[in-house]
Design a protein around this motif. Structure first.
Motif, PDB file in Angstrom:
ATOM      1  N   GLU A 151       0.990  -1.147  -0.044  1.00 25.39           N
ATOM      2  CA  GLU A 151       0.088   0.189  -0.581  1.00 25.39           C
ATOM      3  C   GLU A 151       0.763   1.094   0.055  1.00 25.39           C
ATOM      4  O   GLU A 151       0.202   2.751   0.354  1.00 25.39           O
ATOM      5  CB  GLU A 151      -0.896  -0.094   1.681  1.00 25.39           C
ATOM      6  CG  GLU A 151      -2.505  -0.682   0.703  1.00 25.39           C
ATOM      7  CD  GLU A 151      -1.747  -2.341   1.540  1.00 25.39           C
ATOM      8  OE1 GLU A 151      -1.005  -2.909   1.979  1.00 25.39           O
ATOM      9  OE2 GLU A 151      -2.389  -3.340   0.272  1.00 25.39           O
ATOM     10  N   ASP A 152       2.572   0.940   0.177  1.00 30.52           N
ATOM     11  CA  ASP A 152       3.059   2.001   0.186  1.00 30.52           C
ATOM     12  C   ASP A 152       3.054   2.717   0.784  1.00 30.52           C
ATOM     13  O   ASP A 152       4.137   3.961   1.120  1.00 30.52           O
ATOM     14  CB  ASP A 152       2.297   3.051  -0.792  1.00 30.52           C
ATOM     15  CG  ASP A 152       2.840   2.725  -2.695  1.00 30.52           C
ATOM     16  OD1 ASP A 152       4.196   2.311  -2.889  1.00 30.52           O
ATOM     17  OD2 ASP A 152       2.610   3.032  -4.165  1.00 30.52           O
ATOM     18  N   ASN A 153       3.318   1.790   1.847  1.00 29.60           N
ATOM     19  CA  ASN A 153       3.605   2.963   3.299  1.00 29.60           C
ATOM     20  C   ASN A 153       4.909   2.224   3.939  1.00 29.60           C
ATOM     21  O   ASN A 153       5.049   1.338   2.984  1.00 29.60           O
ATOM     22  CB  ASN A 153       2.533   2.139   4.382  1.00 29.60           C
ATOM     23  CG  ASN A 153       1.356   2.480   4.718  1.00 29.60           C
ATOM     24  OD1 ASN A 153       0.171   3.627   4.192  1.00 29.60           O
ATOM     25  ND2 ASN A 153      -0.105   1.114   4.056  1.00 29.60           N
ATOM     26  N   GLU A 154       5.725   2.911   4.319  1.00 31.27           N
ATOM     27  CA  GLU A 154       6.945   3.050   4.631  1.00 31.27           C
ATOM     28  C   GLU A 154       7.445   2.051   5.215  1.00 31.27           C
ATOM     29  O   GLU A 154       7.156   2.220   6.686  1.00 31.27           O
ATOM     30  CB  GLU A 154       6.852   4.270   4.473  1.00 31.27           C
ATOM     31  CG  GLU A 154       9.097   4.422   4.421  1.00 31.27           C
ATOM     32  CD  GLU A 154      10.186   5.692   4.839  1.00 31.27           C
ATOM     33  OE1 GLU A 154      11.097   5.819   4.683  1.00 31.27           O
ATOM     34  OE2 GLU A 154       9.073   6.648   4.983  1.00 31.27           O
ATOM     35  N   ALA A 155       8.540   1.438   5.480  1.00 29.80           N
ATOM     36  CA  ALA A 155       8.994   0.163   6.548  1.00 29.80           C
ATOM     37  C   ALA A 155       9.422   1.688   8.094  1.00 29.80           C
ATOM     38  O   ALA A 155      10.154   1.697   7.530  1.00 29.80           O
ATOM     39  CB  ALA A 155       9.888  -0.516   5.865  1.00 29.80           C
ATOM     40  N   PRO A 156       8.767   0.578   8.884  1.00 28.86           N
ATOM     41  CA  PRO A 156       9.234   1.704  10.456  1.00 28.86           C
ATOM     42  C   PRO A 156      10.576   1.477  10.166  1.00 28.86           C
ATOM     43  O   PRO A 156      11.518   0.234  10.113  1.00 28.86           O
ATOM     44  CB  PRO A 156       8.116   0.758  11.129  1.00 28.86           C
ATOM     45  CG  PRO A 156       7.893  -0.235  10.921  1.00 28.86           C
ATOM     46  CD  PRO A 156       7.566  -0.183   8.944  1.00 28.86           C
TER      47      PRO A 156
END
Length: 217
Positions: A151-156
């Motif tokens: 979902e194009d969320n950046e990795a923490p």
């Protein structure tokens, strides 16, 4: 510096089985092969061999506890099946800046069942149509590709244990920070009580001054 010499330097008189992290970035591999590493590094959890002119992983030893492997900016084009055989517990793999061109090469990573994060940035494979969708479909165990999920969320930042421990440390700090205010509040209450008296005295003083002024006038 040659890889063997660099390893000896990084050991700093420690036994290989005592080492959990090893950074060999920018040294020189012989004939594109890994050298100086062997099965005695059995406690190794993090290994970085960025920009060491590697062309092959054939001589990678069995590192069953290895969780993070950095192989960016090398000349690796295949032979990735070795990783599942010798580093079965990898959770993070960085192959950015290598010579990986097709999905068939990456397919060998399917057997890395614990793999959560894969970097292929600056590899030719990223130019393929539907590259991201294809990789996520091929490697269904991974959560992050090139630092982002589907979902194009950046990795923490807490992808590795060190960071997780850091986060826990932060939580502890937060708790510590959260704890004292309560104490301070109580102290403040006491101070407030004290200050009420002080205000009372000040009021009396003001009242006396006022009366004295009235009398003078």
């Amino acid at each position: 510096m040659e890889m063997k010499k660099r390893i000896n330097l990084e050991l700093r008189n420690r036994a290989p089985e005592k080492v959990t992290e090893l950074v060999l970035d920018n040294c020189r591999s012989s004939n594109g092969e890994i050298e100086g590493l062997n099965d005695s590094f059995k406690e190794l959890e993090f290994l970085s061999m960025a920009n060491v002119e590697l062309t092959s992983l054939a001589k990678l030893p069995t590192l069953s506890k290895l969780r993070k492997l950095e192989l960016s900016d090398n000349i690796i084009s295949g032979g990735l099946e070795v990783l599942a055989e010798r580093c079965p517990n990898l959770t993070y793999l960085n192959l950015s800046g290598n010579k990986i061109k097709d999905l068939g090469t990456v397919e060998a990573l399917q057997n890395l069942k614990n793999l959560k994060s894969l970097d292929l940035f600056n590899c030719e494979i990223t130019n393929l149509e539907d590259y991201r969708d294809s990789i996520f479909e091929l490697l269904q165990q991974i959560t992050y590709l090139d630092g982002f999920d589907q979902e194009d969320n950046e990795a923490p930042d807490s992808e590795d244990d060190d960071d997780e421990e850091g986060d826990e440390g932060d939580d502890d700090e937060d708790e510590d920070e959260a704890g004292p205010p309560g104490e301070y509040e109580e102290e403040d209450d006491e101070d407030d009580g004290g200050s009420d008296l002080g205000e009372g005295e000040e009021e009396e003083e003001v009242g006396l001054s006022y009366l004295m002024k009235e009398e003078i006038q």
